[in-house]
Design a protein around this motif. Sequence first.
Motif, mmCIF file in Angstrom:
data_model
loop_
_atom_site.group_PDB
_atom_site.id
_atom_site.type_symbol
_atom_site.label_atom_id
_atom_site.label_comp_id
_atom_site.label_asym_id
_atom_site.label_seq_id
_atom_site.Cartn_x
_atom_site.Cartn_y
_atom_site.Cartn_z
ATOM 1 N N VAL A 66 0.846 -1.230 -0.044
ATOM 2 C CA VAL A 66 -0.028 -0.162 0.031
ATOM 3 C C VAL A 66 0.867 1.379 -0.148
ATOM 4 N N TYR A 67 0.701 2.061 -0.951
ATOM 5 C CA TYR A 67 1.500 3.371 -1.191
ATOM 6 C C TYR A 67 0.626 4.599 -1.191
ATOM 7 N N ASP A 68 1.090 5.676 -0.175
ATOM 8 C CA ASP A 68 0.265 6.891 -0.471
ATOM 9 C C ASP A 68 0.448 7.658 -1.661
ATOM 10 N N VAL A 69 -0.080 8.454 -2.012
ATOM 11 C CA VAL A 69 0.079 9.583 -3.025
ATOM 12 C C VAL A 69 1.621 10.053 -3.171
ATOM 13 N N CYS A 73 5.688 3.669 0.606
ATOM 14 C CA CYS A 73 4.995 2.234 1.174
ATOM 15 C C CYS A 73 4.621 2.733 2.582
ATOM 16 N N VAL A 74 3.294 2.657 2.976
ATOM 17 C CA VAL A 74 2.717 2.674 4.321
ATOM 18 C C VAL A 74 2.156 1.369 4.799
ATOM 19 N N LEU A 90 -5.800 3.128 8.172
ATOM 20 C CA LEU A 90 -5.123 4.236 7.449
ATOM 21 C C LEU A 90 -5.982 5.389 7.558
ATOM 22 N N CYS A 94 -6.418 8.825 -0.713
ATOM 23 C CA CYS A 94 -6.157 8.077 -1.912
ATOM 24 C C CYS A 94 -4.684 7.278 -1.824
ATOM 25 N N TYR A 95 -4.788 6.003 -2.036
ATOM 26 C CA TYR A 95 -3.696 5.133 -1.922
ATOM 27 C C TYR A 95 -3.527 4.144 -3.208
ATOM 28 N N LEU A 97 -2.763 0.434 -4.532
ATOM 29 C CA LEU A 97 -2.583 -0.892 -3.682
ATOM 30 C C LEU A 97 -1.685 -1.874 -4.964
ATOM 31 N N LYS A 105 -5.590 2.032 -8.131
ATOM 32 C CA LYS A 105 -5.967 3.377 -7.391
ATOM 33 C C LYS A 105 -7.070 3.344 -6.725
ATOM 34 N N SER A 107 -9.333 4.687 -3.103
ATOM 35 C CA SER A 107 -9.979 5.686 -2.146
ATOM 36 C C SER A 107 -10.428 4.913 -0.702
#
Length: 109
Positions: A66-69, A73-74, A90, A94-95, A97, A105, A107
Amino acid sequence: MPTHITHHMKKNILTLALAATLTAAPLLAATFAVTDTPEDELREITIAVNGARVHVTHATGQTLEVYDVAGVCVASLRIDTDDKTFSLNLPKGCYILKVGKVVRKVSIR
């Protein structure tokens, strides 16, 4: 009848053997490519999101990233079954995956 093989005959035999090998090689490669593909790779990985819950199918043994905008990598979660649901803790937003080559992409609400 002579029992020796001349240089010219050896060259013809090697040429025929090489031609037969090169002709058969693509057929052999195609056959092995089909039979060597694991069944798991033939099924399409799916990623579905409902609120903060992520449902992943056909990805056993892979990792949900999982990556943030900003591209950070979160979360990185191991998928241990063929049908797995995760609850992402989280913030709303928007993230991106990623599982294997599948990217979505989403939300998170």
